[in-house]
Design a protein around this motif. Structure first.
Motif, PDB file in Angstrom:
ATOM      1  N   ALA A 186      -6.343  -1.212  -9.791  1.00  0.00           N
ATOM      2  CA  ALA A 186      -7.269  -2.080  -9.069  1.00  0.00           C
ATOM      3  C   ALA A 186      -6.828  -2.285  -7.624  1.00  0.00           C
ATOM      4  N   ILE A 187      -5.504  -2.287  -7.396  1.00  0.00           N
ATOM      5  CA  ILE A 187      -5.001  -2.496  -6.043  1.00  0.00           C
ATOM      6  C   ILE A 187      -5.156  -1.230  -5.216  1.00  0.00           C
ATOM      7  N   THR A 194     -15.060 -14.427  -0.776  1.00  0.00           N
ATOM      8  CA  THR A 194     -14.418 -13.156  -0.451  1.00  0.00           C
ATOM      9  C   THR A 194     -15.233 -11.986  -1.004  1.00  0.00           C
ATOM     10  N   PHE A 201     -14.804  -8.491  -2.359  1.00  0.00           N
ATOM     11  CA  PHE A 201     -13.686  -7.716  -2.872  1.00  0.00           C
ATOM     12  C   PHE A 201     -13.932  -6.210  -2.856  1.00  0.00           C
ATOM     13  N   ASN A 202     -15.179  -5.818  -2.871  1.00  0.00           N
ATOM     14  CA  ASN A 202     -15.501  -4.396  -2.938  1.00  0.00           C
ATOM     15  C   ASN A 202     -16.222  -3.955  -1.675  1.00  0.00           C
ATOM     16  N   GLN A 219       0.855  -1.186   0.000  1.00  0.00           N
ATOM     17  CA  GLN A 219       0.000   0.000   0.000  1.00  0.00           C
ATOM     18  C   GLN A 219       0.890   1.234   0.000  1.00  0.00           C
ATOM     19  N   HIS A 258      -9.136   0.642  -3.691  1.00  0.00           N
ATOM     20  CA  HIS A 258      -9.785   0.514  -2.398  1.00  0.00           C
ATOM     21  C   HIS A 258      -8.741   0.101  -1.363  1.00  0.00           C
ATOM     22  N   SER A 259      -9.199  -0.311  -0.214  1.00  0.00           N
ATOM     23  CA  SER A 259      -8.307  -0.843   0.798  1.00  0.00           C
ATOM     24  C   SER A 259      -7.652  -2.107   0.251  1.00  0.00           C
ATOM     25  N   PRO A 260      -6.578  -2.632   0.912  1.00  0.00           N
ATOM     26  CA  PRO A 260      -5.911  -3.838   0.399  1.00  0.00           C
ATOM     27  C   PRO A 260      -6.897  -4.982   0.192  1.00  0.00           C
ATOM     28  N   VAL A 261      -6.575  -5.849  -0.787  1.00  0.00           N
ATOM     29  CA  VAL A 261      -7.444  -6.987  -1.077  1.00  0.00           C
ATOM     30  C   VAL A 261      -7.620  -7.810   0.195  1.00  0.00           C
ATOM     31  N   PRO A 262      -8.862  -8.162   0.549  1.00  0.00           N
ATOM     32  CA  PRO A 262      -9.087  -8.900   1.788  1.00  0.00           C
ATOM     33  C   PRO A 262      -8.470 -10.291   1.735  1.00  0.00           C
TER      34      PRO A 262
END
Length: 783
Positions: free
Chosen positions: A31-32, A57, A59-60, A2, A35-39
């Motif tokens: 895409a990374i 999961t 993702f959004n 991040q 938003h916040s880091p990929v869960p």
């Protein structure tokens, strides 16, 4: 990984490499960083799908259950006393209904002009904090003034998208730096770069209501509205976006930012709306003010003891006007009123649609009736076409009586698609009842106080009026508070600064709650003020005058609702205390340098665009409606246009380059075998035509304008000439008006003249039917 990027640091050499790497990563991997880091994956990976446990999961971001849809409706140039919802004589039944079933805020303030109000609304911060000190077209390359909203100060759209919302912007934008409005962008400060999933509208401060200059997302489009009014088209598009979203994701909330061009000039609307008001304003602006003040008292909008202030400078008593003045001035306000009522009708269509699809009860609507006070841009006479005053302060030699006579000739056209009207200053003050002064006057309540209505059937059961002081920077904090949403610490890789507005949620249940917004500065082009707990110190600044001549005034708004009793002489200590507070706020929020001590802002100080430092520009066919600050300038300097063409037939014709439209501009074109140029000076056409026909084959068609500075618009200001293959085929002397080429509303076209034609000798788009390879623009000016 991040990346936390501070856009304020991008010019610091010591961090250049680190920032460059961060920018590259953020750009390469949207895409990374979106938003916040990929869960984390919570399933189990096996060697086969049968052995694998799916992670399910998310993702959004997902909005909280029951989160409301959010709609901002921001109107343009509507005064405090226009809409019937706040006591005005212009019928706005939709606004009345929203107000009667929600809350009216009568002590709400904007910044006094469009771009700063919009920047403050969208970010929840002061307008200098986000570098929008005045209209975005006049941004100056210093902190607080450059027009580039920092990414650390996220917009409502960015915040809401991170909270699981779809986001749509429809209508006027006017907060993208104008140098960035090119087909090459950059697009990161366009609506879709600042959090909106979709955008449909116009980027400038105004546009024609029948031949608008429109974009969808980042693409310039040429819609055929088939006579449809722009506000109707905007609401159609808003409904289209909502319909698609609710079909695909019925439980996902949306954010709609709806900003029609109404009621900014030009005041254009279908005749039926204008005729609705035929004769209803014949009593004039003085009687209008009296009637509105009485209605405002009855509604509880203003205190019972409020009286009308004196007329603004230059405004005549209505009873002193001639019969012809009364006739044309009344028609101006009939057009304006029809425009506003039509806008109310279209907003009503949106409200009814939300009700039809069972979304209205869970929709939080914020209606701001005007981004500033009523507009003074029509001058003392109003205008039926074009613009009233040129930005460089050029002197009109036309007499007042002659201007009235000219307007009277166009009486039947006022408000139609053939006109570009704005009302006179007398009606502006009437629409601002009960205040003095107008749009741009950031020192005054007349410039900054606008009606605010908050409507939310599911979440707000209270009704009535709220009188706590508030400012446009508080709208987004209020909405987030009511909806139970938060500002992410990081948006798109940028650490977020705190919001600067004060939520009004505390006022909903308690109309008598003490105010919490204690201090607020105002400043637009040198007009400035400071508010503190009901006291206000202010300065009206006359453009072109030294700031040393400014005189501070002092008002106690707790007792003097509309600033009629100046207390500066009797309470000098209070004035000094507020002046010191203004200095603190000015330093804190980057108000300095003040602008407005010269009549014309030096071009060299403006934030630079792609053509602003180029002596030569090459434009290719297909370029359409480049906005004026994102295109080569043709304003009051010497330049040459060279069209490299192939004439394949004696019948070839069409536009080579056009700048502007039917109210103002320049067009360079071929017609009936002749090379021509036409100037449109507020609807007055001047032509130059070649004395010999064009030859077939390859040719260089050239136009030279040699400008000699002049004072008045009618003064001689040089010459212009046409050339075919370096042979002069026409020449004439020009005036300063001919060299004052301002294609603001319609931009620059190559190989065609889109929207409305600069010259009535042809119909748009009048595409060139020969072969046009390119246009070369050579400026004979030092940048």
């Amino acid at each position: 990984m991040q990346h936390i990027i501070n856009s304020q640091h991008l010019q610091r050499p010591a961090r250049k490499l680190a920032v460059l790497l961060s920018v590259v990563t953020a750009t390469a991997l949207p895409a990374i960083s979106q938003h916040s880091p990929v869960p984390p994956f919570k399933g189990k990976v096996g060697k086969t799908i049968a052995e694998t446990k799916i992670g399910n999961t998310v993702f959004n971001p997902v909005a909280p259950a029951g989160a409301p849809n959010i709609v901002y409706v921001l109107l343009d140039d509507v005064g405090f006393g226009a809409s019937s919802a706040f006591g005005g004589l212009v019928e706005t039944p939709t606004f009345d209904s929203l107000a009667n079933n929600g809350l009216r805020y009568t002590n709400f303030h904007t910044t006094a002009i469009c771009s700063p109000t919009r920047a403050s609304l969208l970010t929840g911060r002061n307008h200098h904090s986000v570098n929008v000190n005045t209209v975005i077209d006049a941004a100056v390359d210093v902190p607080g003034h450059n027009g580039y909203i920092p990414f650390e100060k996220g917009t409502a759209a960015e915040i809401l998208r991170e909270n699981g919302y779809n986001t749509f912007a429809v209508g006027k934008w006017h907060v993208t730096p104008t140098p960035d409005l090119t087909p090459a962008g950059p697009f990161n400060r366009w609506p879709t770069g600042r959090g909106f999933d979709h955008f449909y509208g116009f980027m400038a401060g105004e546009t024609d209501q029948y031949t608008p200059m429109l974009w969808e997302n980042t693409q310039k489009i040429e819609p055929d509205l088939k006579g449809k009014h722009l506000t109707t088209a905007l609401v159609d598009k808003a409904i289209e976006y909502i319909a698609g979203q609710k079909s695909a994701a019925p439980n996902k909330p949306f954010f709609l930012y709806l900003t029609p061009g109404a009621t900014h000039g030009p005041h254009q609307v279908d005749r039926q709306w204008i005729d609705k008001y035929k004769g209803r304003f014949d009593a004039g602006w003085d009687k209008y003010r009296e009637a509105v003040l009485a209605r405002q008292k009855e509604l509880g909008i203003v205190p019972k003891n409020v009286t009308l202030p004196v007329r603004n400078p230059g405004v005549k008593p209505w009873d002193s006007l001639s019969a012809i003045e009364k006739k044309v001035f009344a028609r101006f306000f009939e057009a304006y009123a029809g425009f506003l009522t039509h806008t109310d009708y279209e907003v009503g269509r949106l409200v009814n649609y939300l009700k039809e699809i069972k979304q209205l009860d869970n929709t939080l609507i914020v209606l701001i009736i005007g981004d500033n006070g009523a507009s003074k841009e029509g001058g003392l006479t109003g205008h039926a076409i074009g613009i009233n005053e040129y930005i460089d302060g050029s002197v009109h030699t036309e007499k007042y009586e002659d201007r009235i006579a000219e307007i009277a000739k166009r009486y039947d056209e006022i408000g139609s698609a053939k006109s570009g009207p704005n009302y006179p200053a007398g009606w502006a003050q009437a629409a601002n009842t009960p205040f003095r002064y107008l749009k741009q006057d950031a020192n005054s309540e007349g410039g900054t106080r606008n009606p605010l209505i908050i409507f939310y059937p599911k979440g707000i059961k209270e009704r009535g009026i709220r009188t706590q002081y508030s400012h446009v920077n508080s709208v987004t904090p209020t909405v987030l508070d009511i909806a139970g949403l938060t500002v992410p610490k990081v948006i798109n890789g940028y650490q977020q600064d705190s919001l600067e507005g004060t939520s009004l949620a505390y006022t909903i249940a308690n109309p008598a709650a003490p105010g919490r917004h204690h201090v607020q500065y105002y400043e637009i082009s040198g007009a400035r003020a400071i508010y503190q707990d009901g006291w206000k110190a202010q300065v009206y600044h006359q453009s072109g005058k030294s700031f040393a001549l400014d005189k501070w005034e002092l008002y106690n708004l707790n007792e003097d609702f509309n600033e009629q009793r100046d207390l500066a002489a009797s309470q000098p200590a209070k004035l000094q205390q507020l002046q010191a507070l203004f200095e603190e706020e000015a330093i804190k929020y980057n108000l300095y340098p003040l602008l407005g001590d010269t009549s014309a802002r030096n071009f060299a100080t403006l934030t630079k665009g792609p053509f602003d430092t180029r002596i030569q520009a090459i434009l290719y066919p297909g370029v359409t409606q480049l906005p004026s600050r994102a295109a080569p300038s043709f304003y009051q300097h010497s330049f040459t246009l060279k069209a490299e063409v192939e004439i394949t037939s004696a019948s070839n014709e069409g536009v080579l380059l056009a700048a502007g439209g039917r109210f103002t501009g320049l067009t360079f074109y071929v017609q009936q075998g002749k090379l021509k140029v036409a100037h449109n000076n507020n609807g007055k056409l001047v032509y130059l035509e070649s004395t010999q026909p064009l030859p077939t084959g390859k040719a260089i068609l050239r136009y030279d304008l040699d400008y000699v500075p002049a004072k008045d618009l009618t003064d001689p200001a040089g010459t212009e000439a046409l050339y075919i293959n370096d042979v002069k085929v026409a020449e004439r002397k020009i005036t300063k008006a001919d060299a004052t080429i301002l294609p603001y509303d319609e931009g620059v076209d190559v190989g065609r003249d889109n929207a409305s034609p600069v010259s009535p000798q042809y119909q748009s788009p009048f595409v060139f039917t020969g072969i046009l390879h390119r246009i070369i623009v050579d400026h004979r000016i030092k940048f």
